[in-house]
Design a protein around this motif. Structure first.
Motif, PDB file in Angstrom:
ATOM      1  N   SER A  39       0.844  -1.200   0.000  1.00 17.84           N
ATOM      2  CA  SER A  39       0.000   0.000   0.000  1.00 17.84           C
ATOM      3  C   SER A  39       0.875   1.244   0.000  1.00 17.84           C
ATOM      4  O   SER A  39       1.977   1.248   0.551  1.00 17.84           O
ATOM      5  N   PHE A  40       0.361   2.296  -0.615  1.00 15.03           N
ATOM      6  CA  PHE A  40       1.054   3.579  -0.649  1.00 15.03           C
ATOM      7  C   PHE A  40       0.120   4.665  -0.126  1.00 15.03           C
ATOM      8  O   PHE A  40      -1.071   4.676  -0.437  1.00 15.03           O
ATOM      9  N   ALA A  41       0.678   5.588   0.639  1.00 16.79           N
ATOM     10  CA  ALA A  41      -0.089   6.737   1.110  1.00 16.79           C
ATOM     11  C   ALA A  41      -0.004   7.844   0.061  1.00 16.79           C
ATOM     12  O   ALA A  41       1.083   8.323  -0.259  1.00 16.79           O
ATOM     13  N   GLN A  56      -5.910  14.341   5.196  1.00 17.43           N
ATOM     14  CA  GLN A  56      -5.365  13.013   5.459  1.00 17.43           C
ATOM     15  C   GLN A  56      -5.011  12.329   4.142  1.00 17.43           C
ATOM     16  O   GLN A  56      -5.794  12.380   3.187  1.00 17.43           O
ATOM     17  N   PRO A  57      -3.830  11.707   4.048  1.00 12.66           N
ATOM     18  CA  PRO A  57      -3.497  10.979   2.814  1.00 12.66           C
ATOM     19  C   PRO A  57      -4.437   9.789   2.601  1.00 12.66           C
ATOM     20  O   PRO A  57      -4.975   9.228   3.547  1.00 12.66           O
ATOM     21  N   VAL A  58      -4.610   9.444   1.351  1.00 15.57           N
ATOM     22  CA  VAL A  58      -5.452   8.304   0.987  1.00 15.57           C
ATOM     23  C   VAL A  58      -4.557   7.080   0.826  1.00 15.57           C
ATOM     24  O   VAL A  58      -3.486   7.155   0.215  1.00 15.57           O
ATOM     25  N   LEU A  59      -4.986   5.949   1.361  1.00 13.02           N
ATOM     26  CA  LEU A  59      -4.215   4.708   1.248  1.00 13.02           C
ATOM     27  C   LEU A  59      -4.587   4.003  -0.056  1.00 13.02           C
ATOM     28  O   LEU A  59      -5.751   3.668  -0.283  1.00 13.02           O
ATOM     29  N   PHE A  60      -3.586   3.831  -0.916  1.00 11.35           N
ATOM     30  CA  PHE A  60      -3.805   3.155  -2.195  1.00 11.35           C
ATOM     31  C   PHE A  60      -3.236   1.744  -2.106  1.00 11.35           C
ATOM     32  O   PHE A  60      -2.059   1.553  -1.823  1.00 11.35           O
ATOM     33  N   HIS A  61      -4.073   0.739  -2.348  1.00 10.10           N
ATOM     34  CA  HIS A  61      -3.657  -0.664  -2.269  1.00 10.10           C
ATOM     35  C   HIS A  61      -3.197  -1.127  -3.658  1.00 10.10           C
ATOM     36  O   HIS A  61      -4.011  -1.474  -4.510  1.00 10.10           O
ATOM     37  N   GLU A  99      -2.917  -6.639  -3.278  1.00  6.09           N
ATOM     38  CA  GLU A  99      -3.757  -7.079  -2.165  1.00  6.09           C
ATOM     39  C   GLU A  99      -3.802  -8.608  -2.077  1.00  6.09           C
ATOM     40  O   GLU A  99      -4.226  -9.276  -3.022  1.00  6.09           O
ATOM     41  N   SER A 128       2.918  -6.190   3.451  1.00  8.44           N
ATOM     42  CA  SER A 128       2.285  -7.049   4.456  1.00  8.44           C
ATOM     43  C   SER A 128       2.331  -8.484   3.960  1.00  8.44           C
ATOM     44  O   SER A 128       2.703  -8.750   2.817  1.00  8.44           O
TER      45      SER A 128
END
Length: 543
Positions: free
Chosen positions: A287-289, A297-302, A305, A341
């Motif tokens: 994931s990247f912020a 707030q930054p968005v979490l890009f998956h 997965e 992860s």
């Protein structure tokens, strides 16, 4: 002069010769070439790198480098435009004759918005005011199928995908309603579905606008789908020309037959389930912020997965999918080049997010070959230095003489003359540079090699050679490959198993034959259909 169907051509190239002055004397790049194209017709120019196909059209457009000289005639609607004064030439090129280049990211200015870059040729060549040009620019983005054009027109090139950037280049080429569109390898770096969309777009625009298209490519699969006529070039000369169906069904020249036979073929012999597992990934995620601006707030890009995979010694895992599917990110996560992860085991050892101390001795066992060898090879180092650079890190005790001996050995292994080791990367062809990149990997005697699009920018003939080289190295050294590509023909020829990825997730996985012969997921079926592959021959390579 008229074309094959007796219609007066819009663009008629006659006895064109192109010569470059070099330190080693004059080099003849194009030798007496005749090519014509009529309104509403697509003529494909095919041949390997160095055949002269791009230089032919660069000369016709007056775009040769300073050391190049063109002779002959280039007739646009009867007027010879070769050697015209720049002011007069600029009323033709960029307006009546336009060109789309292979790599849109290098053709688009990163500092200017898409709107500004679309408007400039209309203001310069079309005489439009800024307001009219801006309105026309928006219409062009709609015409070429850019999603959310009102937003994208304000964007910068880096904010668009590869397919979207190529559509912008097409829009720029169409801005002034040209008579002739020259497309120089416009789909080489695109995945198969985007490639199919771009080809469909060009065909649709041609029907609606009636432009003449000259399509330069090394991909004969594309030629068969889009071209009315084909011109085959080799060593600066036309060796064969004619209607597409005739050229494909009854090629007369040996070189044409060689190009048609250059599709990677065969299937890889299976690897037994008793072989040890080399790389094992379980529920791997990356994931990247993505920052959203001040005080947000930054968005979490998956990007990846929950991907699981197992690759055994001597196996090749093919990872396929469109651009942005996460396949390259997954490859880097497996090599511990990105935090992730989930768990990754290499040769039974858990290396999940391992630190430098743990990974350093393993790095020589886990190697990466990049898509663009020219970008990954230092231009300041000789080939010998490039190949042995890793030995300085992993075997610092080796003498200079021993490193040189190892360089000679590995260059021979990848079918390059060891005498070339004192030359520099820019002196080699694309295929040779990829062999150098593979040699740099092989000198370390790795267990696992991740190959990230290693053949996408190469001619089909060179691709076939690289595929055969990789097969031979794998068999000799019991190598394990993770092969990332959007070229399904190459994946089919090399891989034991295939993982199909879409938006970071695995949509289908299984043995190569099962995936290609009976795909279950609609997305996989779309990828295979877009690739327009020839039927599998059923021949197992090495069996």
């Amino acid at each position: 002069m008229t074309d094959a169907v007796g219609v007066e051509p819009v663009l008629d190239i006659q006895n064109l010769r192109v010569t470059f002055q070099t330190n080693d004397g004059p080099v003849a790049a194009v030798r007496g070439v005749d090519i014509s194209v009529s309104k509403g017709e697509t003529v494909a120019i095919v041949g390997e790198s160095g055949s002269g196909k791009s230089q032919t059209m660069m000369a016709a457009m007056g775009l040769l480098s300073d050391n190049g000289r063109a002779e002959g005639r280039v007739l646009y609607r009867g007027e010879d435009i070769l050697g015209l004064p720049l002011k007069r030439l600029n009323t033709v090129r960029g307006a009546r004759i336009t060109m789309i280049f292979q790599e849109p990211m290098t053709s688009l200015d990163p500092l200017y918005s898409i709107e500004r870059q679309l408007c400039e040729p209309m203001i310069e060549h079309g005489g439009l005011g800024r307001k009219a040009a801006a309105a026309r620019a928006l219409d062009l983005l709609k015409l070429v199928g850019i999603p959310a054009p009102e937003d994208k027109i304000k964007a910068y090139p880096y904010e668009l995908s590869g397919g979207q950037r190529q559509r912008v280049m097409i829009a720029m080429a169409l801005a002034n309603d040209p008579d002739v569109l020259i497309a120089d390898e416009p789909t080489t770096a695109l995945d198969v579905t985007t490639q199919a969309q771009i080809l469909e777009l060009l065909a649709d625009l041609q029907k609606r606008i009636g432009i003449a298209v000259v399509f330069i490519t090394h991909d004969l699969g594309i030629v068969r789908r889009i071209a009315d006529r084909v011109v085959v070039m080799k060593d600066g000369e036309v060796v064969e020309a004619g209607q597409t169906a005739k050229i494909f069904d009854h090629p007369a020249h040996p070189y044409t037959r060689m190009l048609l036979d250059a599709e990677p073929e065969g299937e890889k012999p299976p690897v037994g389930e008793d072989k040890p597992i080399v790389i094992d990934g379980q529920k791997v995620g990356v994931s990247f912020a993505i920052p959203r601006g001040f005080m947000k707030q930054p968005v979490l890009f998956h990007a990846v997965e929950d991907v699981s995979l197992v690759v055994r010694e001597g196996q090749t895992l093919g990872i396929v999918g469109e651009s942005g599917s996460g396949k390259s990110t997954l490859g880097r996560a497996l090599l511990q080049l990105l935090p992730h992860s989930g768990r990754v085991h290499f040769d039974g050892q858990d290396i999940s997010n391992a630190g430098k101390q743990v990974m350093r001795p393993l790095r020589r066992q886990m190697q990466l070959v990049f898509q663009d060898p020219f970008g990954s090879l230092s231009p300041r180092m000789t080939v010998g230095q490039v190949v042995t650079e890793g030995l300085l890190v992993h075997e610092p005790g080796l003498s200079a003489g021993e490193r040189d001996r190892r360089a000679c050995q590995v260059l021979e292994e990848v079918s390059l003359d060891p005498a070339m080791r004192n030359r520099y990367p820019h002196e080699f062809s694309g295929g040779q540079r990829q062999r150098i990149a593979i040699a740099r990997t092989m000198v370390l005697k790795p267990r696992l090699v991740v190959l990230d699009e290693p053949t996408s920018a190469l001619d089909r003939t060179v691709q076939k050679q690289i595929v055969e080289l990789l097969r031979g190295l794998q068999a000799e050294h019991r190598l394990t490959y993770v092969f990332i590509s959007h070229d399904l023909a190459v994946v089919r020829a090399l891989a034991d198993t295939v993982v199909v990825m879409k938006t970071g997730k695995v949509v289908e996985a299984g043995p190569t034959a099962a995936i290609f012969e009976a795909p279950r997921d609609p997305y996989t079926r779309d990828l295979i259909a877009a690739a327009a592959l020839e039927p599998m021959h059923g021949r197992v390579v090495g069996a």
